[in-house]
Design a protein around this motif. Structure first.
Motif, PDB file in Angstrom:
ATOM      1  N   ALA A   1      -7.801  -5.011 -11.247  1.00 48.15           N
ATOM      2  CA  ALA A   1      -7.015  -6.180 -10.866  1.00 48.15           C
ATOM      3  C   ALA A   1      -5.537  -5.849 -10.979  1.00 48.15           C
ATOM      4  CB  ALA A   1      -7.357  -7.376 -11.752  1.00 48.15           C
ATOM      5  N   THR A   2      -4.761  -6.340 -10.013  1.00 41.94           N
ATOM      6  CA  THR A   2      -3.333  -6.059 -10.007  1.00 41.94           C
ATOM      7  C   THR A   2      -2.588  -7.198  -9.330  1.00 41.94           C
ATOM      8  OG1 THR A   2      -1.712  -4.306  -9.520  1.00 41.94           O
ATOM      9  CG2 THR A   2      -3.255  -4.870  -7.764  1.00 41.94           C
ATOM     10  N   VAL A   3      -1.280  -7.094  -9.340  1.00 35.90           N
ATOM     11  CA  VAL A   3      -0.409  -7.965  -8.559  1.00 35.90           C
ATOM     12  C   VAL A   3       0.003  -7.164  -7.328  1.00 35.90           C
ATOM     13  CG1 VAL A   3       1.761  -9.259  -8.520  1.00 35.90           C
ATOM     14  CG2 VAL A   3       0.406  -9.156 -10.622  1.00 35.90           C
ATOM     15  N   PRO A   4      -0.548  -7.451  -6.166  1.00 30.86           N
ATOM     16  CA  PRO A   4      -0.331  -6.600  -4.996  1.00 30.86           C
ATOM     17  C   PRO A   4       1.042  -6.816  -4.351  1.00 30.86           C
ATOM     18  CG  PRO A   4      -1.702  -8.458  -4.386  1.00 30.86           C
ATOM     19  CD  PRO A   4      -1.456  -8.575  -5.868  1.00 30.86           C
ATOM     20  N   LEU A   5       1.959  -5.920  -4.656  1.00 31.94           N
ATOM     21  CA  LEU A   5       3.311  -5.969  -4.109  1.00 31.94           C
ATOM     22  C   LEU A   5       3.736  -4.558  -3.735  1.00 31.94           C
ATOM     23  CD1 LEU A   5       4.989  -8.276  -6.800  1.00 31.94           C
ATOM     24  CD2 LEU A   5       4.289  -8.966  -4.494  1.00 31.94           C
ATOM     25  N   ASP A   6       4.557  -4.443  -2.728  1.00 30.78           N
ATOM     26  CA  ASP A   6       5.046  -3.138  -2.280  1.00 30.78           C
ATOM     27  C   ASP A   6       6.329  -2.806  -3.035  1.00 30.78           C
ATOM     28  OD1 ASP A   6       5.478  -0.807  -0.923  1.00 30.78           O
ATOM     29  OD2 ASP A   6       6.038  -1.756   0.980  1.00 30.78           O
ATOM     30  N   VAL A   7       6.175  -2.410  -4.314  1.00 30.95           N
ATOM     31  CA  VAL A   7       7.337  -2.136  -5.161  1.00 30.95           C
ATOM     32  C   VAL A   7       7.084  -0.890  -6.003  1.00 30.95           C
ATOM     33  CG1 VAL A   7       8.059  -4.559  -5.320  1.00 30.95           C
ATOM     34  CG2 VAL A   7       6.470  -3.652  -7.007  1.00 30.95           C
ATOM     35  N   GLU A   8       8.146  -0.190  -6.326  1.00 30.83           N
ATOM     36  CA  GLU A   8       8.039   0.940  -7.258  1.00 30.83           C
ATOM     37  C   GLU A   8       9.316   1.024  -8.093  1.00 30.83           C
ATOM     38  OE1 GLU A   8       6.392   5.368  -7.847  1.00 30.83           O
ATOM     39  OE2 GLU A   8       6.788   4.741  -5.789  1.00 30.83           O
ATOM     40  N   GLY A   9       9.143   0.985  -9.415  1.00 29.88           N
ATOM     41  CA  GLY A   9      10.263   1.107 -10.328  1.00 29.88           C
ATOM     42  C   GLY A   9      11.261  -0.027 -10.226  1.00 29.88           C
ATOM     43  N   VAL A  10      10.790  -1.241  -9.987  1.00 23.24           N
ATOM     44  CA  VAL A  10      11.660  -2.404  -9.805  1.00 23.24           C
ATOM     45  C   VAL A  10      11.826  -3.135 -11.132  1.00 23.24           C
ATOM     46  CG1 VAL A  10      11.878  -4.658  -8.682  1.00 23.24           C
ATOM     47  CG2 VAL A  10      11.055  -2.686  -7.394  1.00 23.24           C
TER      48      VAL A  10
END
Length: 231
Positions: free
Chosen positions: A157-166
């Motif tokens: 399970a995750t929070v599906p967002l297109d982010v890295e190192g934010v």
């Protein structure tokens, strides 16, 4: 519960804040408030029902980022399963040990815990990847698949967002977050060797004054049993 990088050796509880991994500090501070904030998640409960329906009596289950032990470890242990919870936060592990005495808990970074191949009947990872970067998340999922017996179920399970190192705020606490889109997270699971059986997406607002609505994604999967005879 995010698993954190740079955790010392297995079972070590660090008290020097300068040495503590970021996730440990965040979730030590949140403590029982985290459990209260997410207690009303119906999607999480549905996910646990899915997992329970695929376990044989007395299954050995690994709960990665076990938090306070509720609801995941408690639900599984109450159903008679042998649960090992691993979490990077000493405060969370202390709470879980007290609240769910039927399960076992270990304070460690899951990546520092030796896991034998095919040593667990099931693995669940509820929101415990978000403070790892994308490469670390993919590497960890691959390692967890190896620890899962062939044919065994896994929930991610995750929070599906297109982010890295934010840099972001979570329940009023500063965090650094990395994640994938829903499609990207499914690809991570499949590339790790999982067969995705079902997905559930929802929008959930934690019960906390500093919380914001969050998209949640639950992947219900299994490690294929390549030794099973074909029908």
């Amino acid at each position: 519960m995010p698993a954190a990088p740079d955790q010392p050796s297995e079972g070590t509880v660090v008290t020097d804040d300068q040495q503590r991994p970021p996730a440990a500090a965040v979730f030590d501070a949140l403590g029982a408030d985290y459990e209260k904030a997410f207690a009303a998640s119906r999607a999480h409960r549905h996910s646990l029902e899915w997992l329970l329906g695929r376990l044989t009596p007395g299954s050995r289950v690994l709960d990665v980022g076990s938090g306070t032990g509720r609801p995941t470890a408690e639900t599984l242990a109450n159903a008679g399963h042998d649960v090992l919870g691993v979490d990077v936060s000493p405060v969370m592990v202390e709470l879980a040990t007290r609240q769910v005495p039927a399960a076992s808990f270990r304070c460690a970074d899951i990546r520092d815990v030796p896991l034998e191949d095919a040593s667990f009947d099931a693995v669940c990872v509820y929101f415990s990847l978000l403070q790892l970067d994308r490469r670390e998340q993919a590497d960890l999922v691959r390692g967890l698949v190896r620890a899962l017996r062939p044919g065994g179920p896994m929930v991610l399970a995750t929070v599906p967002l297109d982010v890295e190192g934010v840099d972001a705020a979570f329940m009023g606490r500063p965090v650094r977050v990395s994640s994938f889109t829903a499609q990207g997270f499914a690809a991570v699971a499949e590339e790790a060797g999982l067969e995705i059986l079902a997905q559930e997406a929802s929008l959930f607002t934690p019960a906390h004054p500093a919380a914001q609505p969050e998209p949640h994604l639950f992947l219900h999967a299994r490690r294929p049993d390549t030794t099973a005879p074909r029908a």
